[in-house]
Design a protein around this motif. Sequence first.
Motif, mmCIF file in Angstrom:
data_model
loop_
_atom_site.group_PDB
_atom_site.id
_atom_site.type_symbol
_atom_site.label_atom_id
_atom_site.label_comp_id
_atom_site.label_asym_id
_atom_site.label_seq_id
_atom_site.Cartn_x
_atom_site.Cartn_y
_atom_site.Cartn_z
ATOM 1 N N ALA A 70 0.814 -1.213 0.000
ATOM 2 C CA ALA A 70 0.000 0.000 0.000
ATOM 3 C C ALA A 70 0.851 1.267 0.000
ATOM 4 O O ALA A 70 1.659 1.482 0.896
ATOM 5 N N MET A 71 0.644 2.119 -1.018
ATOM 6 C CA MET A 71 1.384 3.367 -1.122
ATOM 7 C C MET A 71 1.144 4.225 0.117
ATOM 8 O O MET A 71 0.037 4.301 0.626
ATOM 9 N N PHE A 72 2.195 4.834 0.598
ATOM 10 C CA PHE A 72 2.236 5.702 1.766
ATOM 11 C C PHE A 72 2.047 4.952 3.080
ATOM 12 O O PHE A 72 1.973 5.572 4.135
ATOM 13 N N ASP A 73 1.985 3.627 3.037
ATOM 14 C CA ASP A 73 2.018 2.797 4.237
ATOM 15 C C ASP A 73 3.341 2.038 4.320
ATOM 16 O O ASP A 73 3.502 1.163 5.143
ATOM 17 N N GLY A 75 6.399 3.024 4.988
ATOM 18 C CA GLY A 75 7.443 3.454 5.901
ATOM 19 C C GLY A 75 8.041 4.778 5.478
ATOM 20 O O GLY A 75 7.501 5.496 4.637
ATOM 21 N N HIS A 76 9.182 5.069 6.044
ATOM 22 C CA HIS A 76 9.823 6.363 5.836
ATOM 23 C C HIS A 76 10.147 6.627 4.364
ATOM 24 O O HIS A 76 9.934 7.716 3.862
ATOM 25 N N LEU A 77 10.658 5.632 3.664
ATOM 26 C CA LEU A 77 10.928 5.751 2.233
ATOM 27 C C LEU A 77 9.885 4.921 1.510
ATOM 28 O O LEU A 77 9.831 3.704 1.677
ATOM 29 N N ASP A 78 9.045 5.561 0.708
ATOM 30 C CA ASP A 78 7.918 4.865 0.096
ATOM 31 C C ASP A 78 8.301 4.035 -1.128
ATOM 32 O O ASP A 78 7.841 2.910 -1.277
ATOM 33 N N HIS A 79 9.106 4.589 -2.031
ATOM 34 C CA HIS A 79 9.490 3.843 -3.223
ATOM 35 C C HIS A 79 10.733 4.473 -3.857
ATOM 36 O O HIS A 79 11.118 5.567 -3.500
ATOM 37 N N VAL A 80 11.319 3.737 -4.792
ATOM 38 C CA VAL A 80 12.474 4.207 -5.546
ATOM 39 C C VAL A 80 12.032 4.363 -6.993
ATOM 40 O O VAL A 80 11.339 3.497 -7.539
ATOM 41 N N ALA A 81 12.413 5.467 -7.617
ATOM 42 C CA ALA A 81 12.102 5.694 -9.025
ATOM 43 C C ALA A 81 13.399 5.726 -9.823
ATOM 44 O O ALA A 81 14.358 6.397 -9.435
ATOM 45 N N LEU A 82 13.417 4.991 -10.911
ATOM 46 C CA LEU A 82 14.557 4.972 -11.823
ATOM 47 C C LEU A 82 14.164 5.705 -13.100
ATOM 48 O O LEU A 82 13.008 5.636 -13.523
ATOM 49 N N THR A 83 15.108 6.390 -13.725
ATOM 50 C CA THR A 83 14.836 7.163 -14.931
ATOM 51 C C THR A 83 15.348 6.426 -16.153
ATOM 52 O O THR A 83 16.525 6.051 -16.211
ATOM 53 N N ALA A 84 14.480 6.224 -17.134
ATOM 54 C CA ALA A 84 14.885 5.605 -18.401
ATOM 55 C C ALA A 84 15.750 6.584 -19.179
ATOM 56 O O ALA A 84 15.540 7.804 -19.131
ATOM 57 N N ARG A 125 7.586 -1.634 -4.220
ATOM 58 C CA ARG A 125 7.098 -0.928 -5.393
ATOM 59 C C ARG A 125 8.209 -0.029 -5.905
ATOM 60 O O ARG A 125 8.931 0.609 -5.153
ATOM 61 N N GLY A 126 8.341 0.009 -7.204
ATOM 62 C CA GLY A 126 9.307 0.868 -7.857
ATOM 63 C C GLY A 126 8.613 1.606 -8.979
ATOM 64 O O GLY A 126 7.514 1.237 -9.405
ATOM 65 N N GLU A 127 9.261 2.644 -9.441
ATOM 66 C CA GLU A 127 8.701 3.464 -10.509
ATOM 67 C C GLU A 127 9.769 3.663 -11.571
ATOM 68 O O GLU A 127 10.917 3.965 -11.255
ATOM 69 N N LEU A 128 9.385 3.485 -12.808
ATOM 70 C CA LEU A 128 10.246 3.795 -13.939
ATOM 71 C C LEU A 128 9.696 5.069 -14.556
ATOM 72 O O LEU A 128 8.501 5.159 -14.842
ATOM 73 N N THR A 129 10.558 6.069 -14.730
ATOM 74 C CA THR A 129 10.095 7.332 -15.286
ATOM 75 C C THR A 129 10.813 7.641 -16.589
ATOM 76 O O THR A 129 11.935 7.208 -16.828
ATOM 77 N N LEU A 130 10.122 8.386 -17.414
ATOM 78 C CA LEU A 130 10.691 8.950 -18.634
ATOM 79 C C LEU A 130 10.452 10.449 -18.566
ATOM 80 O O LEU A 130 9.301 10.901 -18.542
ATOM 81 N N ILE A 131 11.517 11.221 -18.484
ATOM 82 C CA ILE A 131 11.398 12.677 -18.414
ATOM 83 C C ILE A 131 11.085 13.185 -19.822
ATOM 84 O O ILE A 131 11.847 12.953 -20.755
ATOM 85 N N VAL A 132 9.951 13.882 -19.973
ATOM 86 C CA VAL A 132 9.597 14.457 -21.271
ATOM 87 C C VAL A 132 9.801 15.969 -21.285
ATOM 88 O O VAL A 132 9.831 16.572 -22.353
#
Length: 149
Positions: A70-73, A75-84, A125-132
């Motif tokens: 569950a997002m925001f449950d 702990g202190h660090l919620d997730h890591v996002a990596l940039t494509a 949970r992790g996030e992959l991002t693409l900066i546009v």
Amino acid sequence: MSLVQGVNHAAVLTADLDRFIDFYTGVFDLEVVFREETPAFRHAILRAGPTSWLHPAEVPGNAHGAGVPAMFDRGHLDHVALTAASPETFAVLRARLSERDASDGTVEDLGAFHSLWFTDPDGMRGELTLIVDPGLRGIHAPRPLPLPA
């Protein structure tokens, strides 16, 4: 101007260091630059960019090796996002994550970047991002973004 250049590393507890390394090297082609086993724990450093790393550690008996869904449950660090690195690598990584059933492939448009959520083998949970838009102008609430399969 900021006095720092970015985030150096994220330290992540894992239930299984080998499985963590297999996932992040297999999906994201991260390079293992350091690995050590001590009597108390095992850990490694995986290069995620020119000056950024993931630092997984396996500590026997530690209750935090599994992620909370569950997002925001989480702990202190919620997730890591990596940039494509590019739209092409974003598409490759999207396919790899879907092939491993780590993501349903849904991409969200947040204005200045696109986002794809995944779950690693520990349930983190992790996030992959693409900066546009590198200026991060026009950030808005997530909207589904239809992409070719």
